[in-house]
Write a protein that holds these residues in place. Structure first.
Motif, PDB file in Angstrom:
ATOM      1  N   ILE A 252       0.808  -1.224   0.000  1.00 31.38           N
ATOM      2  CA  ILE A 252       0.000   0.000   0.000  1.00 31.38           C
ATOM      3  C   ILE A 252       0.839   1.270   0.000  1.00 31.38           C
ATOM      4  O   ILE A 252       0.315   2.362  -0.220  1.00 31.38           O
ATOM      5  CB  ILE A 252      -0.955   0.031   1.210  1.00 31.38           C
ATOM      6  N   VAL A 253       2.144   1.147   0.271  1.00 36.20           N
ATOM      7  CA  VAL A 253       2.989   2.335   0.411  1.00 36.20           C
ATOM      8  C   VAL A 253       3.329   2.920  -0.947  1.00 36.20           C
ATOM      9  O   VAL A 253       3.879   2.245  -1.816  1.00 36.20           O
ATOM     10  CB  VAL A 253       4.284   2.001   1.182  1.00 36.20           C
ATOM     11  N   GLU A 254       2.985   4.179  -1.115  1.00 33.26           N
ATOM     12  CA  GLU A 254       3.324   4.940  -2.308  1.00 33.26           C
ATOM     13  C   GLU A 254       4.039   6.213  -1.893  1.00 33.26           C
ATOM     14  O   GLU A 254       4.036   6.575  -0.714  1.00 33.26           O
ATOM     15  CB  GLU A 254       2.038   5.271  -3.087  1.00 33.26           C
ATOM     16  N   PRO A 255       4.677   6.916  -2.818  1.00 33.26           N
ATOM     17  CA  PRO A 255       5.362   8.168  -2.455  1.00 33.26           C
ATOM     18  C   PRO A 255       4.439   9.119  -1.698  1.00 33.26           C
ATOM     19  O   PRO A 255       3.300   9.363  -2.104  1.00 33.26           O
ATOM     20  CB  PRO A 255       5.781   8.734  -3.814  1.00 33.26           C
ATOM     21  N   GLY A 256       4.935   9.604  -0.568  1.00 32.96           N
ATOM     22  CA  GLY A 256       4.174  10.536   0.253  1.00 32.96           C
ATOM     23  C   GLY A 256       3.299   9.884   1.299  1.00 32.96           C
ATOM     24  O   GLY A 256       2.699  10.587   2.120  1.00 32.96           O
ATOM     25  N   TYR A 257       3.195   8.550   1.284  1.00 31.77           N
ATOM     26  CA  TYR A 257       2.333   7.864   2.249  1.00 31.77           C
ATOM     27  C   TYR A 257       2.892   8.060   3.654  1.00 31.77           C
ATOM     28  O   TYR A 257       4.072   7.807   3.905  1.00 31.77           O
ATOM     29  CB  TYR A 257       2.249   6.381   1.929  1.00 31.77           C
ATOM     30  N   PRO A 258       2.051   8.513   4.627  1.00 31.98           N
ATOM     31  CA  PRO A 258       2.568   8.767   5.972  1.00 31.98           C
ATOM     32  C   PRO A 258       2.661   7.500   6.819  1.00 31.98           C
ATOM     33  O   PRO A 258       1.716   6.713   6.900  1.00 31.98           O
ATOM     34  CB  PRO A 258       1.534   9.738   6.557  1.00 31.98           C
ATOM     35  N   LEU A 259       3.817   7.324   7.435  1.00 38.10           N
ATOM     36  CA  LEU A 259       4.065   6.197   8.331  1.00 38.10           C
ATOM     37  C   LEU A 259       4.587   6.724   9.664  1.00 38.10           C
ATOM     38  O   LEU A 259       5.573   7.464   9.698  1.00 38.10           O
ATOM     39  CB  LEU A 259       5.103   5.248   7.735  1.00 38.10           C
ATOM     40  N   LEU A 260       3.912   6.365  10.739  1.00 34.80           N
ATOM     41  CA  LEU A 260       4.399   6.714  12.076  1.00 34.80           C
ATOM     42  C   LEU A 260       5.221   5.526  12.560  1.00 34.80           C
ATOM     43  O   LEU A 260       4.702   4.409  12.671  1.00 34.80           O
ATOM     44  CB  LEU A 260       3.222   6.988  13.007  1.00 34.80           C
ATOM     45  N   VAL A 261       6.499   5.754  12.829  1.00 34.58           N
ATOM     46  CA  VAL A 261       7.384   4.630  13.167  1.00 34.58           C
ATOM     47  C   VAL A 261       8.060   4.873  14.512  1.00 34.58           C
ATOM     48  O   VAL A 261       8.413   5.999  14.857  1.00 34.58           O
ATOM     49  CB  VAL A 261       8.457   4.400  12.076  1.00 34.58           C
ATOM     50  N   TYR A 262       8.216   3.790  15.267  1.00 36.76           N
ATOM     51  CA  TYR A 262       8.891   3.850  16.571  1.00 36.76           C
ATOM     52  C   TYR A 262      10.275   3.224  16.453  1.00 36.76           C
ATOM     53  O   TYR A 262      10.415   2.113  15.941  1.00 36.76           O
ATOM     54  CB  TYR A 262       8.073   3.108  17.630  1.00 36.76           C
ATOM     55  N   GLN A 263      11.262   3.953  16.944  1.00 33.61           N
ATOM     56  CA  GLN A 263      12.627   3.447  16.923  1.00 33.61           C
ATOM     57  C   GLN A 263      13.094   3.231  18.366  1.00 33.61           C
ATOM     58  O   GLN A 263      13.037   4.139  19.193  1.00 33.61           O
ATOM     59  CB  GLN A 263      13.564   4.430  16.212  1.00 33.61           C
ATOM     60  N   SER A 264      13.533   2.023  18.642  1.00 36.87           N
ATOM     61  CA  SER A 264      13.976   1.664  19.987  1.00 36.87           C
ATOM     62  C   SER A 264      15.487   1.833  20.125  1.00 36.87           C
ATOM     63  O   SER A 264      16.182   2.178  19.168  1.00 36.87           O
ATOM     64  CB  SER A 264      13.591   0.212  20.288  1.00 36.87           C
ATOM     65  N   ARG A 265      15.961   1.562  21.336  1.00 37.88           N
ATOM     66  CA  ARG A 265      17.400   1.565  21.601  1.00 37.88           C
ATOM     67  C   ARG A 265      17.858   0.183  22.061  1.00 37.88           C
ATOM     68  O   ARG A 265      18.869   0.055  22.745  1.00 37.88           O
ATOM     69  CB  ARG A 265      17.733   2.617  22.679  1.00 37.88           C
ATOM     70  N   ASP A 266      17.109  -0.846  21.677  1.00 40.51           N
ATOM     71  CA  ASP A 266      17.430  -2.192  22.136  1.00 40.51           C
ATOM     72  C   ASP A 266      17.867  -3.067  20.965  1.00 40.51           C
ATOM     73  O   ASP A 266      18.249  -2.565  19.905  1.00 40.51           O
ATOM     74  CB  ASP A 266      16.234  -2.799  22.880  1.00 40.51           C
ATOM     75  N   GLN A 267      17.778  -4.386  21.149  1.00 41.01           N
ATOM     76  CA  GLN A 267      18.269  -5.318  20.138  1.00 41.01           C
ATOM     77  C   GLN A 267      17.504  -5.229  18.816  1.00 41.01           C
ATOM     78  O   GLN A 267      18.007  -5.672  17.781  1.00 41.01           O
ATOM     79  CB  GLN A 267      18.180  -6.756  20.685  1.00 41.01           C
ATOM     80  N   ALA A 268      16.286  -4.696  18.863  1.00 43.31           N
ATOM     81  CA  ALA A 268      15.480  -4.602  17.642  1.00 43.31           C
ATOM     82  C   ALA A 268      15.780  -3.348  16.831  1.00 43.31           C
ATOM     83  O   ALA A 268      15.261  -3.195  15.714  1.00 43.31           O
ATOM     84  CB  ALA A 268      13.995  -4.636  17.999  1.00 43.31           C
ATOM     85  N   ALA A 269      16.605  -2.462  17.346  1.00 45.10           N
ATOM     86  CA  ALA A 269      16.799  -1.155  16.719  1.00 45.10           C
ATOM     87  C   ALA A 269      17.310  -1.247  15.284  1.00 45.10           C
ATOM     88  O   ALA A 269      16.763  -0.622  14.368  1.00 45.10           O
ATOM     89  CB  ALA A 269      17.747  -0.307  17.570  1.00 45.10           C
ATOM     90  N   GLU A 270      18.352  -2.018  15.063  1.00 45.95           N
ATOM     91  CA  GLU A 270      18.947  -2.078  13.732  1.00 45.95           C
ATOM     92  C   GLU A 270      18.013  -2.740  12.730  1.00 45.95           C
ATOM     93  O   GLU A 270      17.917  -2.325  11.574  1.00 45.95           O
ATOM     94  CB  GLU A 270      20.279  -2.824  13.771  1.00 45.95           C
ATOM     95  N   LEU A 271      17.295  -3.765  13.179  1.00 51.31           N
ATOM     96  CA  LEU A 271      16.359  -4.445  12.285  1.00 51.31           C
ATOM     97  C   LEU A 271      15.224  -3.503  11.878  1.00 51.31           C
ATOM     98  O   LEU A 271      14.808  -3.480  10.710  1.00 51.31           O
ATOM     99  CB  LEU A 271      15.800  -5.681  12.982  1.00 51.31           C
ATOM    100  N   SER A 272      14.723  -2.734  12.842  1.00 55.54           N
ATOM    101  CA  SER A 272      13.669  -1.767  12.515  1.00 55.54           C
ATOM    102  C   SER A 272      14.182  -0.723  11.542  1.00 55.54           C
ATOM    103  O   SER A 272      13.493  -0.340  10.588  1.00 55.54           O
ATOM    104  CB  SER A 272      13.169  -1.081  13.789  1.00 55.54           C
ATOM    105  N   LEU A 273      15.402  -0.265  11.784  1.00 52.12           N
ATOM    106  CA  LEU A 273      15.981   0.778  10.944  1.00 52.12           C
ATOM    107  C   LEU A 273      16.098   0.313   9.494  1.00 52.12           C
ATOM    108  O   LEU A 273      15.854   1.098   8.556  1.00 52.12           O
ATOM    109  CB  LEU A 273      17.350   1.188  11.491  1.00 52.12           C
ATOM    110  N   GLU A 274      16.446  -0.948   9.287  1.00 50.04           N
ATOM    111  CA  GLU A 274      16.526  -1.484   7.923  1.00 50.04           C
ATOM    112  C   GLU A 274      15.172  -1.375   7.216  1.00 50.04           C
ATOM    113  O   GLU A 274      15.099  -0.990   6.038  1.00 50.04           O
ATOM    114  CB  GLU A 274      16.973  -2.953   7.972  1.00 50.04           C
ATOM    115  N   THR A 275      14.119  -1.704   7.942  1.00 43.61           N
ATOM    116  CA  THR A 275      12.777  -1.616   7.365  1.00 43.61           C
ATOM    117  C   THR A 275      12.424  -0.175   7.032  1.00 43.61           C
ATOM    118  O   THR A 275      11.891   0.129   5.949  1.00 43.61           O
ATOM    119  CB  THR A 275      11.748  -2.190   8.345  1.00 43.61           C
ATOM    120  N   TYR A 276      12.704   0.745   7.953  1.00 41.54           N
ATOM    121  CA  TYR A 276      12.342   2.145   7.757  1.00 41.54           C
ATOM    122  C   TYR A 276      13.115   2.756   6.588  1.00 41.54           C
ATOM    123  O   TYR A 276      12.563   3.543   5.808  1.00 41.54           O
ATOM    124  CB  TYR A 276      12.596   2.944   9.034  1.00 41.54           C
TER     125      TYR A 276
END
Length: 347
Positions: A252-276
Motif C-alpha cells: 500500500i505504500v506509495e510516495p508521500g504515504y505517511p508512516l508513524l514509526v517507533y525506533q527503539s534503543r534495544d536489540q530490535a533497533a537495527e532491524l527496525s531501521l533497515e525496514t524504515y
C-alpha cells in the motif's frame, strides 16, 4: 467550528510524570508482596485479560515478561468465559487483568473464573473499589486519578509502568529499578516535546490513512497509537510489526504515504531501521518517535534516553501529544470523538 485550545486529553497527558511518581511510591508494598508470592510459587504460565487500550498495555507486558523473566504470556479472550461459557485450565497460572474502569463484566467474569480455577489473579486498575479490584486476589492501582477524556492517556501510561515495577521487584539486581526512579523526570522532558508536536501536526491535517510500525517492546505502543489516531482524528490508522509489514502490507505504500514509526534503543533497533530505510526508498514519509536514527523523517519526536524497558513509556506520552494536536489541526475535539464513551461495558 471553534477550535478547542487545550483539550482535557492533553491536560491529562501532562499529568503523566506525577501519575508515575505516585504509582511507584504508593504501590511499592503491594508489588513487593506479590513479588514474594511469585518467587515462592513461580507461575506455570501467564495470561492477560483486557480490551482496547488495556489490551495494548497487555501486549507490552507480554514482551516485558517474556524477555526479562522467561515467562510465557498468552492473551485470554474474555468472551470464552462470558459468551461461550468455557472454563480454561489455569491451575498454577498467573492471570493479570488490566482495566481503567474495572467495570467491564466480561473481564470481571474471566478473572473470577480464573481464580475459581486455581490461578493467581492480579488486577491493574484505576478504580480500587471496582468489581475487578474486588474479584482479583492482588490489586496494583494505576493511581491516575479521575480520567475525564474519552481517549485514555495517563491511565494507559500507568498500565505500562505497573508491570515494570513488578519486574523490578522480581529482578532487584537489574538496572530497571534505577530507570523507574528516573522515569518521572524523563516524562517531564518528554512533555517539552509538545511544542514540536504542535508545530508538526499541521502537516498531516488532511491525512486519511496512516500506518504505525514498531517491533518488540514498542509494538503495544504502536497498537495504542493506531487506536488513538482513529479515536481522536478519524484517521484510518493500522498498526503492524515492522517485521511483518514487508510480508504483504508494504504494497500500500506509495510516495508521500505517511508512516508513524517507533525506533527503539534495544536489540530490535537495527532491524527496525533497515525496514524504515527501505520504506523511505519507496518514497514513504516517516514520522519518527523514540530514538533518533539516520532517516530523512521530516517529523521527529525524539524522547529522552532511558532504559529499553522504560523508553516505550515516554514514546507513548510523545504520541499522545502528537495525536491531540493533530486532532486540533483538523478542527476536531479529541475529548468528544463521535460514537464513543469513556467506559464500554462488554460481555
Amino acid at each position: 467550528m471553534t477550535q478547542l485550545q487545550d483539550p482535557i486529553m492533553l491536560q491529562e497527558t501532562r499529568e503523566a510524570p506525577a501519575v508515575v511518581a505516585r504509582l511507584l511510591e504508593h504501590n511499592a508494598a503491594q508489588v513487593q508482596a506479590l513479588a514474594e508470592r511469585l518467587r515462592a510459587q513461580p507461575p506455570r504460565f501467564v495470561m492477560t485479560v483486557a480490551r482496547g487500550s488495556s489490551d495494548h498495555a497487555a501486549t507490552f507486558l507480554k514482551y516485558v515478561f517474556e524477555t526479562e523473566l522467561g515467562w510465557a504470556v498468552g492473551s485470554m479472550a474474555p468472551s470464552i468465559t462470558s459468551v461461550y461459557g468455557s472454563r480454561l485450565n489455569l491451575e498454577g497460572a498467573l492471570v493479570i487483568a488490566i482495566s481503567q474502569s474495572g467495570a467491564s463484566p466480561d473481564v470481571v467474569e474471566s478473572v473470577q473464573a480464573a481464580r475459581d480455577g486455581g490461578a493467581l489473579t492480579v488486577a491493574i486498575t484505576n478504580q480500587e473499589s471496582s468489581r475487578l479490584a474486588q474479584t482479583a486476589e492482588y490489586v496494583l492501582p494505576m493511581r491516575a486519578g479521575e480520567e475525564k477524556a474519552v481517549a485514555a492517556t495517563k491511565s494507559y501510561i500507568a498500565s505500562l509502568v505497573a508491570p515494570l515495577q513488578l519486574v523490578a521487584a522480581l529482578k532487584p539486581e537489574s538496572e530497571l529499578r534505577a530507570a523507574l526512579e528516573a522515569l518521572p523526570h524523563g516524562l517531564e522532558q518528554t512533555m517539552a516535546l509538545e511544542a514540536v508536536a504542535r508545530s508538526r501536526a499541521e502537516r498531516y491535517r488532511y491525512a486519511e490513512a496512516m500506518v504505525v510500525l514498531a517491533r518488540g517492546l514498542h509494538y503495544g505502543v504502536a497498537m495504542e497509537s493506531a487506536l488513538k489516531l482513529k479515536e481522536t482524528s478519524g484517521i484510518q490508522a493500522e498498526a503492524y510489526s515492522a517485521a511483518e509489514f514487508a510480508h504483504g502490507p508494504m504494497r500500500i505504500v506509495e510516495p508521500g504515504y505517511p508512516l508513524l514509526v517507533y525506533q527503539s534503543r534495544d536489540q530490535a533497533a537495527e532491524l527496525s531501521l533497515e525496514t524504515y530505510r527501505s520504506l523511505e526508498e519507496k518514497g514513504a514519509e516517516l514520522i519518527l518517535i523514540g530514538a533518533d536514527a539516520e532517516l530523512k523523517a521530516p517529523v521527529r519526536l525524539i524522547t529522552p534516553a532511558g532504559h529499553p524497558l522504560t523508553d516505550p513509556v515516554m514514546a507513548a506520552a510523545a504520541l499522545y501529544l502528537f495525536a491531540g494536536h493533530l486532532a486540533l489541526s483538523r478542527g476536531m475535539n479529541p475529548d468528544a470523538p463521535p460514537s464513543l464513551r469513556k467506559v464500554t461495558l462488554t460481555r
